[in-house]
Design an enzyme around this catalytic site. Structure first.
Site, short mmCIF file in Angstrom:
data_model
loop_
_atom_site.label_atom_id
_atom_site.label_comp_id
_atom_site.label_asym_id
_atom_site.label_seq_id
_atom_site.Cartn_x
_atom_site.Cartn_y
_atom_site.Cartn_z
N THR A 82 47.12 31.05 37.23
CA THR A 82 48.12 31.41 36.53
C THR A 82 48.95 30.10 36.47
O THR A 82 49.18 29.47 37.33
CB THR A 82 48.54 32.52 37.32
OG1 THR A 82 48.10 33.93 37.39
CG2 THR A 82 50.22 32.80 36.48
N ARG A 142 44.44 47.00 34.15
CA ARG A 142 45.17 46.34 35.41
C ARG A 142 46.08 45.30 34.99
O ARG A 142 45.82 44.39 34.02
CB ARG A 142 44.34 45.70 36.35
CG ARG A 142 45.33 45.09 37.54
CD ARG A 142 45.19 43.77 37.34
NE ARG A 142 46.21 43.19 38.56
CZ ARG A 142 46.34 41.77 38.87
NH1 ARG A 142 46.04 41.01 37.83
NH2 ARG A 142 46.94 41.57 40.01
N GLY A 202 49.22 43.04 36.10
CA GLY A 202 49.69 41.97 37.19
C GLY A 202 51.16 42.01 37.31
O GLY A 202 51.76 42.54 36.62
N ASP A 203 51.46 41.04 38.05
CA ASP A 203 53.15 40.53 38.04
C ASP A 203 53.68 39.61 36.80
O ASP A 203 54.51 39.61 36.59
CB ASP A 203 53.40 40.33 39.37
CG ASP A 203 52.99 38.63 39.73
OD1 ASP A 203 51.64 38.79 39.49
OD2 ASP A 203 53.54 37.84 40.11
N THR A 217 52.94 33.26 41.34
CA THR A 217 51.40 33.29 41.24
C THR A 217 50.76 33.81 42.36
O THR A 217 51.28 33.35 43.70
CB THR A 217 50.63 31.86 40.77
OG1 THR A 217 49.33 32.08 40.75
CG2 THR A 217 51.23 30.88 41.85
N GLY A 218 49.90 34.88 42.37
CA GLY A 218 49.28 35.18 43.55
C GLY A 218 48.76 36.71 43.19
O GLY A 218 48.49 37.09 42.24
N GLY A 220 49.07 40.08 42.36
CA GLY A 220 50.34 40.67 41.56
C GLY A 220 50.93 41.69 42.12
O GLY A 220 52.07 42.05 42.24
#
Lengths: 342, 342
Positions: free
Chosen positions: B206, B234, B236-237, B257-258, B260
């Site tokens: 990301t 899905r 994510g964040d 980043t990671g 989410g």
């Protein structure tokens, strides 16, 4: 000046120790519960027909009574939230599940989320069309996947695999909402140019429930059909954890309703919790301060903290709302009436 | 004990008054700027080939140099963030735009968001497939609609109406990612049963950028292809304002980043700002405290405050990251090296 982590830890230990004591002696009935629900903050209730006002009050009363019964019965916060929101999704008076508003094409698209205050577990769905109870699908995302937010056909597929109750389009799209949509469409077609900005549309009837159960746990749930005539795959705040829904035993449980964009940019639900956590504010102060950052006539929130304090705060002409607790306090309200009046 | 709104207003007025003074006298070059970028916190850089490590460093350097040039040229934070993220979207080394990871069906689905620290304006898109630069589409949502978050075909339609540059599937799906996807698929098919929980999949690459410009404004942008083999629609964040992206001149700009889901349930990006706003913490303390609430090996964030202080905090084996400011400080890093080493 500020309470240290150690002080909090000692306080938590002491509270747990002394509250476990009486329970062991069989005085379980001393445990408190609180439930707060909302049915949206759009429109001016004083302009509604007596009949529609009564429908709203009846819908709130049915949902509240169900919640009180389950809480008295020592049910878990998460179960109560799910069941109470399902009751409002089933009721065509509210903009969630059956009777939701319709998008630009006259279709239904539903959003929902749920959160467990014990562990920050949460689940959410955006723009689903098949599951009769989007709040239950949101809970399935939480318990049966490693994800938080699923959208569209993928989310519907998950519900179908887990054999959640499905419904046809005609179930969701009531005659009343079809007529409102047709009226909206006629108005749009008379106005000049394409409707890129969507004009001023009513945000009506999102539902939500926050609960403190007898076990001392908080939970929050929110469900909506979004906004009339929406397009572009717009997602509001209801399925956005931290914006329209949040629960953390350490602070509070919150459900919001209103112009979702304003809730998202301010992380409204988690901002209330952050004011409690970091500024040391009590729930009513925190909630009032967060709502004061919103533009006028924007929406409202319901919230409950771990002591059972309830808040119903809004800056619109009204918010359909109801509240009850284990001390027998109770109210069912639509407009700006004093919460103690009903 | 706490600064009042009036005190803040007087301070803001005085700051504006005295800072305008020198500018009028032609001392414009005194204004500071800072830029921080990331290219994801997944994987262990020490396990990467020298060639891939160099690709990462080159991609970060190109993006950083572009940002520094624009900032030196007094460009606005929002423009710098958009251009720098576009540079990383164009680079197939990162999981954003061209070269994004592929979902379960081998398709691409892109998420992005952007936020303006001056006024909390923001825009985001989830699961778009046609727009070459999702960050630019996110900015279009912010400027050309009343909404914050648009998903799927509706968001792509908006980009098409506004004649944003489009690209075919083959542009996004690089040979390298096809091979990685095929490897992932073979592994899935060998494992027993359906892949409901998706197993352990890498969260790689990301991209994000946060900036303080010479006008004293903050902005943040984040763009991603999500996670390898994702399904169920899905989200994510990255497109969730307050979770993976946030900017407010009064506190900080953050890009995450990671994993989410962990960022969403904790409102990670706005939590850092809340610790500054309500607990009075400085940015480094606030960021470290928020990252400390995440599970091990979960991800990281970059952030900058209004004084130009930069933070690059992560709890994984590495985060591709780079930083530069108007004092000539500069670093381009992949693993756990000391930030002062490069």
């Amino acid at each position: 000046m500020r309470t240290t982590t150690l002080q909090i830890a000692i306080l938590a230990w002491a509270t747990a120790f002394f509250s476990v004591g009486p329970t062991l002696k069989g005085q379980e009935s001393a445990a408190k519960y609180t439930i707060v629900i909302h049915g949206g903050a759009g429109g001016d209730p004083t302009a509604w027909s007596q009949e529609y006002q009564q429908q709203r009050r009846d819908g709130l009363t049915t949902a509240l009574d169900l919640g009180v019964r389950l809480l008295s019965d020592k049910q878990a916060a998460l179960d109560v939230v799910e069941q109470v929101v399902r009751s409002m999704e089933d009721n065509p008076t509210f903009n969630a599940g059956r009777g939701c508003v319709l998008n630009q094409q006259g279709h239904h698209e539903l959003d929902a989320s749920i959160m467990d205050g014990r562990n920050l577990n949460c689940g959410a769905v955006a723009s689903v069309t098949k599951c009769k109870h989007p709040i239950t699908l949101a809970r399935l995302v939480m318990t049966e996947t490693r994800h938080v937010l699923l959208m569209g056909a993928g989310a519907d597929e998950l519900g179908s695999i887990h054999q959640l109750e499905q419904a046809e389009a005609d179930y969701f799209r009531t005659e009343r909402q079809r007529l409102r949509w047709q009226k909206w469409l006629d108005k749009q077609q008379k106005s000049a140019g394409p409707v890129l900005g969507e004009g001023r549309v009513p945000y009506l009837g999102t539902v939500g429930c926050v609960v403190l159960d007898q076990h001392g746990n908080l939970a929050a749930g929110t469900s909506t059909g979004g906004l009339m005539g929406k397009r572009w795959g717009r997602v509001g705040d209801s399925p956005v954890i931290g914006a329209g829904n949040y629960a953390d035993n350490g602070t509070c449980a919150v459900s919001g309703t209103g112009i979702g964009e304003e809730f998202i940019r301010r992380s409204v639900a988690s901002d209330i919790a952050a004011r409690m956590r970091y500024a040391g504010h009590e729930l009513p102060t925190a909630a009032a301060a967060t709502i004061a950052t919103l533009p006028d006539n924007c929406g409202g929130i319901i919230a409950v903290d771990a002591q059972g304090n309830a808040v119903m705060e809004f800056n619109t002409p009204g918010m359909s709302r109801a509240f009850a607790n284990s001390s027998g306090e109770r109210s069912v309200l639509l407009g700006r009436e004093d919460a103690s009046a009903s």
